[in-house]
Design a protein around this motif. Structure first.
Motif, PDB file in Angstrom:
ATOM      1  N   ARG A 227       5.671 -28.020 -12.624  1.00  0.00           N
ATOM      2  CA  ARG A 227       6.050 -26.976 -13.570  1.00  0.00           C
ATOM      3  C   ARG A 227       4.817 -26.636 -14.383  1.00  0.00           C
ATOM      4  NH1 ARG A 227       9.767 -28.850 -17.093  1.00  0.00           N
ATOM      5  NH2 ARG A 227       9.302 -30.967 -16.446  1.00  0.00           N
TER       6      ARG A 227
ATOM      7  N   CYS B  72       4.475 -25.978 -17.451  1.00  0.00           N
ATOM      8  CA  CYS B  72       4.424 -26.625 -18.765  1.00  0.00           C
ATOM      9  C   CYS B  72       3.726 -25.760 -19.813  1.00  0.00           C
ATOM     10  CB  CYS B  72       3.710 -27.958 -18.725  1.00  0.00           C
ATOM     11  SG  CYS B  72       4.666 -29.229 -17.949  1.00  0.00           S
TER      12      CYS B  72
ATOM     13  N   PHE C 202       3.480 -23.661 -23.093  1.00  0.00           N
ATOM     14  CA  PHE C 202       4.231 -23.757 -24.345  1.00  0.00           C
ATOM     15  C   PHE C 202       4.762 -22.365 -24.691  1.00  0.00           C
ATOM     16  CE2 PHE C 202       1.716 -27.644 -26.066  1.00  0.00           C
ATOM     17  CZ  PHE C 202       2.104 -28.358 -24.948  1.00  0.00           C
ATOM     18  N   GLU C 203       6.078 -22.241 -24.717  1.00  0.00           N
ATOM     19  CA  GLU C 203       6.664 -20.911 -24.855  1.00  0.00           C
ATOM     20  C   GLU C 203       6.405 -20.288 -26.224  1.00  0.00           C
ATOM     21  OE1 GLU C 203      10.050 -23.969 -24.730  1.00  0.00           O
ATOM     22  OE2 GLU C 203       8.150 -23.582 -23.783  1.00  0.00           O
ATOM     23  N   TRP C 204       5.978 -21.112 -27.195  1.00  0.00           N
ATOM     24  CA  TRP C 204       5.685 -20.585 -28.529  1.00  0.00           C
ATOM     25  C   TRP C 204       4.219 -20.164 -28.678  1.00  0.00           C
ATOM     26  CZ3 TRP C 204       7.019 -25.538 -27.303  1.00  0.00           C
ATOM     27  CH2 TRP C 204       6.030 -26.519 -27.448  1.00  0.00           C
ATOM     28  N   ARG C 205       3.437 -20.341 -27.623  1.00  0.00           N
ATOM     29  CA  ARG C 205       2.040 -19.943 -27.687  1.00  0.00           C
ATOM     30  C   ARG C 205       1.791 -18.783 -26.731  1.00  0.00           C
ATOM     31  NH1 ARG C 205      -2.445 -23.836 -28.727  1.00  0.00           N
ATOM     32  NH2 ARG C 205      -1.643 -25.298 -30.272  1.00  0.00           N
TER      33      ARG C 205
ATOM     34  N   ILE D 160      -7.363 -29.864 -28.631  1.00  0.00           N
ATOM     35  CA  ILE D 160      -7.101 -31.295 -28.737  1.00  0.00           C
ATOM     36  C   ILE D 160      -8.398 -32.087 -28.689  1.00  0.00           C
ATOM     37  CG2 ILE D 160      -6.116 -33.251 -27.472  1.00  0.00           C
ATOM     38  CD1 ILE D 160      -3.792 -31.373 -26.789  1.00  0.00           C
TER      39      ILE D 160
ATOM     40  N   TYR E 142       3.524 -13.698 -24.243  1.00  0.00           N
ATOM     41  CA  TYR E 142       4.130 -15.022 -24.244  1.00  0.00           C
ATOM     42  C   TYR E 142       4.521 -15.380 -22.804  1.00  0.00           C
ATOM     43  CZ  TYR E 142       4.225 -15.139 -29.309  1.00  0.00           C
ATOM     44  OH  TYR E 142       3.845 -15.175 -30.619  1.00  0.00           O
TER      45      TYR E 142
ATOM     46  N   HIS F  17       7.109 -16.307 -21.250  1.00  0.00           N
ATOM     47  CA  HIS F  17       8.339 -15.804 -20.627  1.00  0.00           C
ATOM     48  C   HIS F  17       8.196 -14.373 -20.135  1.00  0.00           C
ATOM     49  CE1 HIS F  17      10.049 -13.061 -23.726  1.00  0.00           C
ATOM     50  NE2 HIS F  17       9.227 -13.733 -24.502  1.00  0.00           N
TER      51      HIS F  17
ATOM     52  N   ASP G 216      10.462 -31.831 -23.487  1.00  0.00           N
ATOM     53  CA  ASP G 216      10.015 -32.024 -22.109  1.00  0.00           C
ATOM     54  C   ASP G 216       8.902 -33.081 -21.997  1.00  0.00           C
ATOM     55  OD1 ASP G 216       9.260 -31.752 -19.549  1.00  0.00           O
ATOM     56  OD2 ASP G 216       8.737 -29.612 -19.654  1.00  0.00           O
TER      57      ASP G 216
ATOM     58  N   GLU H   5       7.043 -33.773 -19.590  1.00  0.00           N
ATOM     59  CA  GLU H   5       5.846 -33.335 -18.885  1.00  0.00           C
ATOM     60  C   GLU H   5       4.877 -32.612 -19.827  1.00  0.00           C
ATOM     61  OE1 GLU H   5       6.061 -32.971 -14.261  1.00  0.00           O
ATOM     62  OE2 GLU H   5       6.237 -30.983 -15.119  1.00  0.00           O
ATOM     63  N   LYS H   6       5.442 -31.939 -20.853  1.00  0.00           N
ATOM     64  CA  LYS H   6       4.569 -31.294 -21.842  1.00  0.00           C
ATOM     65  C   LYS H   6       3.780 -32.361 -22.595  1.00  0.00           C
ATOM     66  CE  LYS H   6       6.713 -26.862 -22.745  1.00  0.00           C
ATOM     67  NZ  LYS H   6       8.140 -26.619 -22.647  1.00  0.00           N
TER      68      LYS H   6
ATOM     69  N   LEU I 155      -0.408 -33.052 -22.699  1.00  0.00           N
ATOM     70  CA  LEU I 155      -1.281 -33.276 -23.856  1.00  0.00           C
ATOM     71  C   LEU I 155      -2.018 -34.598 -23.735  1.00  0.00           C
ATOM     72  CD1 LEU I 155       0.499 -31.889 -27.008  1.00  0.00           C
ATOM     73  CD2 LEU I 155      -0.838 -30.757 -25.268  1.00  0.00           C
TER      74      LEU I 155
ATOM     75  N   THR J 283      -1.267 -35.995 -32.705  1.00  0.00           N
ATOM     76  CA  THR J 283      -1.506 -34.673 -32.102  1.00  0.00           C
ATOM     77  C   THR J 283      -0.291 -34.221 -31.312  1.00  0.00           C
ATOM     78  OG1 THR J 283      -3.800 -35.350 -31.879  1.00  0.00           O
ATOM     79  CG2 THR J 283      -3.149 -33.351 -30.740  1.00  0.00           C
TER      80      THR J 283
ATOM     81  N   LYS K 230       1.373 -30.781 -32.063  1.00  0.00           N
ATOM     82  CA  LYS K 230       1.168 -29.682 -31.115  1.00  0.00           C
ATOM     83  C   LYS K 230       2.378 -29.414 -30.241  1.00  0.00           C
ATOM     84  CE  LYS K 230      -3.251 -28.969 -32.015  1.00  0.00           C
ATOM     85  NZ  LYS K 230      -3.719 -27.772 -32.669  1.00  0.00           N
ATOM     86  N   VAL K 231       3.199 -30.425 -30.018  1.00  0.00           N
ATOM     87  CA  VAL K 231       4.332 -30.131 -29.136  1.00  0.00           C
ATOM     88  C   VAL K 231       5.699 -30.494 -29.721  1.00  0.00           C
ATOM     89  CG1 VAL K 231       4.211 -32.217 -27.693  1.00  0.00           C
ATOM     90  CG2 VAL K 231       5.141 -30.159 -26.752  1.00  0.00           C
TER      91      VAL K 231
ATOM     92  N   PRO L  24       6.668 -27.971 -32.892  1.00  0.00           N
ATOM     93  CA  PRO L  24       6.926 -26.585 -32.465  1.00  0.00           C
ATOM     94  C   PRO L  24       8.016 -26.448 -31.405  1.00  0.00           C
ATOM     95  CG  PRO L  24       4.725 -27.295 -31.799  1.00  0.00           C
ATOM     96  CD  PRO L  24       5.262 -28.346 -32.684  1.00  0.00           C
ATOM     97  N   ALA L  25       8.069 -27.381 -30.473  1.00  0.00           N
ATOM     98  CA  ALA L  25       9.074 -27.252 -29.409  1.00  0.00           C
ATOM     99  C   ALA L  25      10.476 -27.402 -29.959  1.00  0.00           C
ATOM    100  CB  ALA L  25       8.838 -28.287 -28.318  1.00  0.00           C
TER     101      ALA L  25
ATOM    102  N   LYS M 124       9.174 -16.173 -32.744  1.00  0.00           N
ATOM    103  CA  LYS M 124       8.804 -14.845 -32.275  1.00  0.00           C
ATOM    104  C   LYS M 124       8.759 -14.773 -30.764  1.00  0.00           C
ATOM    105  CE  LYS M 124       5.059 -15.342 -34.512  1.00  0.00           C
ATOM    106  NZ  LYS M 124       4.149 -15.695 -35.548  1.00  0.00           N
ATOM    107  N   TRP M 125       8.818 -15.943 -30.133  1.00  0.00           N
ATOM    108  CA  TRP M 125       8.494 -15.955 -28.704  1.00  0.00           C
ATOM    109  C   TRP M 125       9.672 -15.687 -27.789  1.00  0.00           C
ATOM    110  CZ3 TRP M 125       8.209 -20.450 -31.664  1.00  0.00           C
ATOM    111  CH2 TRP M 125       9.159 -21.420 -31.363  1.00  0.00           C
ATOM    112  N   ASN M 126      10.839 -15.438 -28.367  1.00  0.00           N
ATOM    113  CA  ASN M 126      11.971 -15.199 -27.476  1.00  0.00           C
ATOM    114  C   ASN M 126      12.295 -13.730 -27.301  1.00  0.00           C
ATOM    115  OD1 ASN M 126      12.695 -17.562 -26.306  1.00  0.00           O
ATOM    116  ND2 ASN M 126      13.794 -18.269 -28.116  1.00  0.00           N
TER     117      ASN M 126
END
Ligand code: ADP
Ligand code: MG
Lengths: 264, 268
Positions: free
Chosen positions: A91, A93, A95-98, A110, A138, A140, B166, B168-169, B173, B182, B186-187, B190-191, B266-268
């Motif tokens: 997948r 992976c 990040f849907e917010w970035r 990082i 984005y 999506h 997730d 895998e996310k 990282l 971090t 970073k994940v 926000p996720a 905002k991302w949806n």
């Protein structure tokens, strides 16, 4: 991409090994019991080489990559990795917010690299690989193939010497899979990377690699290693699929896998 | 898809239908409210119901005027909103901090999980009298009540969000060399932002429950106080008016969180 070590610029024609695994054994301990995932695995990957690992699911392919990436240490055996590692998964992976560009910059962020430099580098990559118009989109809003390309650029953004691909194309539909595999292959070649490719798609492995290691069922042992030599050298994966020797390798590997697992 | 830049007549018809439908829904909603209040007013005028126990819209307006005239209306509203806000913030921030700690340490998570389940099952209102004994007969007890009611649910919801990010996310990282902090920044955070915001939405409601319960128990000021006081002296006008104000204030606060959600995600 920019190697700032002019004094070390002697050209050597000796194959340098980038990844060296010697007699790796991996046993996972969980509440329910022990799982022996790998047994006596030895594998060497040289500079610039593309090596595939094929095997039935559960044979420890991902485990090998995790060991190379340093995310796992083996229960016994030696691991030597010369260089930095980038990892790509099945997948994307993202990040849907970035946004696309921000996703690509996560690695440099990082690793606390110079972000202006990294951004310029990523912008160039996006431009080269046809994604410049989607920089501020984005995830999506992108198609599966584009997303996987972004994932590749995210991996390349930290300029790794070795790229690990774990079933990186198997989530894509057939046609996209072929073209993206072709694209990723040429990108990695052009950027002079060393690659370790995990897949259960025999054809994909043959078309993309210089060498293929076939794993047995769990516990994964290396059953066979094939050096892939096509009649026509330097072709792309798509062209390789039409090579007359393709079938030969396919049948050999198919047999290996069939003997070791009837269900495969 | 039809690529015409000009909107086709089919599409125009469709949009028109859509708008007509929306207008129908909204006007029915408005009509319903007007009908209920009118019926209430008329029924009380005609003595079908006893306005002494049911109150009446016109009497409520009069009550509102009275409260407005001596300024006490604003004191009560401000008191309740302030208590709710503080309880909500403490519950949310406290819940977030505890959830992060429990995410960080698997050991602590395992230790505290059964306690969380039990505390969640406990009706927190039962602790009201204890809070009054400990914190005194004032705002402290009220805010503590709101905090107690919302914090446990906050912890559970947020922690669940953190733990279902997730894997895998996270692995991605780690492959870049990220440490735990971090990964959190970073994940994880926000996720689970959408999840955290839905926790906030629930929290707003729970904080109101806590504050009104608190004010019922320790009343000196606030909408909860007005309701209890009104019922004790049998001024149902006061009770009903306060309830209506409460409805408006709660709706307003909910809309504020919903607005925040729109701004942040905002991302949806
Ligand atoms: N972190 C882990 N803990 C316990 N068992 C694991 C873990 N990772 C992998 N395994 C087990 O090791 C075996 C090999 O897994 P994996 O490397 O993912 O196989 P593959 O990628 O070839 O499908 C599987 O049986 C899997 O259940
Ligand atoms: Mg795998």
């Amino acid at each position: 991409m920019i190697d700032c070590q002019p004094e070390k610029r002697e050209v050597t024609y000796i194959l340098k090994d980038k990844v060296h695994l010697k007699n790796i054994t991996m046993v996972f301990q969980t509440r329910k019991g022990e799982t022996e995932a790998l047994r006596g695995v030895s594998l060497t990957v040289y500079q610039g080489e593309f090596v595939s690992i094929v095997g039935p699911s559960g044979s420890g392919k991902s485990t090998i990559l995790n060991i190379i990436a340093g995310l796992l240490s083996p229960s016994s055996g030696e691991v030597e990795v010369d260089g930095t590692v980038g990892y790509m998964f099945q997948r994307d992976c993202l990040f849907e917010w970035r946004t696309v560009i921000k996703n690509c910059l996560i690695g440099p962020e990082i690793q606390k690299q110079d972000l202006n430099l990294a951004r310029r580098n990523v912008e160039n990559l996006l431009k080269t690989y046809g994604l410049e118009d989607f920089m501020n989109y984005y995830p999506h809003q992108l198609s599966g193939g584009m997303r996987q390309r972004v994932a590749l650029i995210r991996t390349l953004a930290v300029n790794p010497d070795i790229v690990l691909l774990d079933e990186a194309f198997s989530a894509l539909d057939y046609q996209t899979r072929l073209t993206i595999a072709d694209e990723v292959w040429s990108i990695l070649r052009r950027e002079n990377k060393t690659a370790v490719i995990v897949t259960h798609d025999i054809a994909e492995a043959i078309s993309m690699s210089d060498r293929i290691a076939v794993l047995s069922r769990r516990p994964g042992e290396i059953k066979n290693i094939y050096d892939i030599e096509f009649t026509q050298k330097g072709n792309s994966p798509l062209q390789n699929r039409k090579d007359e020797r393709f079938r030969y390798y396919f049948e050999r590997i198919w047999e290996d896998l069939e003997i070791n697992d009837k269900k495969y | 898809m039809i690529k015409n830049t000009e909107i086709s007549w089919r599409r125009r018809e469709y949009l028109k239908d859509l708008r007509r439908h929306q207008i129908k829904v909204i006007s029915t909603q408005l009509l319903l409210i007007v009908a209920v209040f009118s019926l209430w007013e008329i029924a009380a005028d005609l003595r079908w119901i006893d306005p002494f126990v049911t109150s009446q819209p016109s009497r409520m307006v009069a009550t509102l005027r009275l409260l407005h005239a001596d300024g006490s209306l604003y004191v009560h509203i401000a008191t309740t909103i302030w208590e709710t806000f503080v309880g909500f913030m403490l519950g949310t921030v406290g819940g977030l901090i505890i959830a992060v700690v429990l995410w960080w340490s698997d050991f602590l998570f395992q230790v505290f999980e059964p306690y969380l389940v039990v505390l969640n099952a406990l009706p927190k209102v039962a602790l009201g009298p204890i809070l009054i004994v400990w914190l005194g007969n004032g705002q402290g007890a009220i805010i503590a009540m709101a905090l107690l009611i919302s914090i446990i649910v906050s912890i559970i919801t947020m922690l669940h969000g953190f733990r279902s990010v997730d894997e895998e996310k996270i692995k991605l990282l780690k492959s870049f060399g990220a440490n735990k902090f971090t990964i959190l920044r970073k994940v994880i955070l926000p996720a689970s932002l959408p999840n955290t915001i839905s926790a906030l939405k629930v929290n707003v409601g729970l904080s109101w429950v806590g504050v009104i319960m608190g004010e019922f128990l320790v009343s000196r000021a606030g909408l909860g106080y007005l309701i209890v006081y009104g019922s004790q002296v049998f001024k149902l006008d006061l009770v009903m008016t306060s309830v209506i104000i409460l409805i408006i204030a709660a709706t307003f606060m909910y809309l504020l969180v919903a607005y925040l959600e729109k701004k942040l995600i905002k991302w949806n």
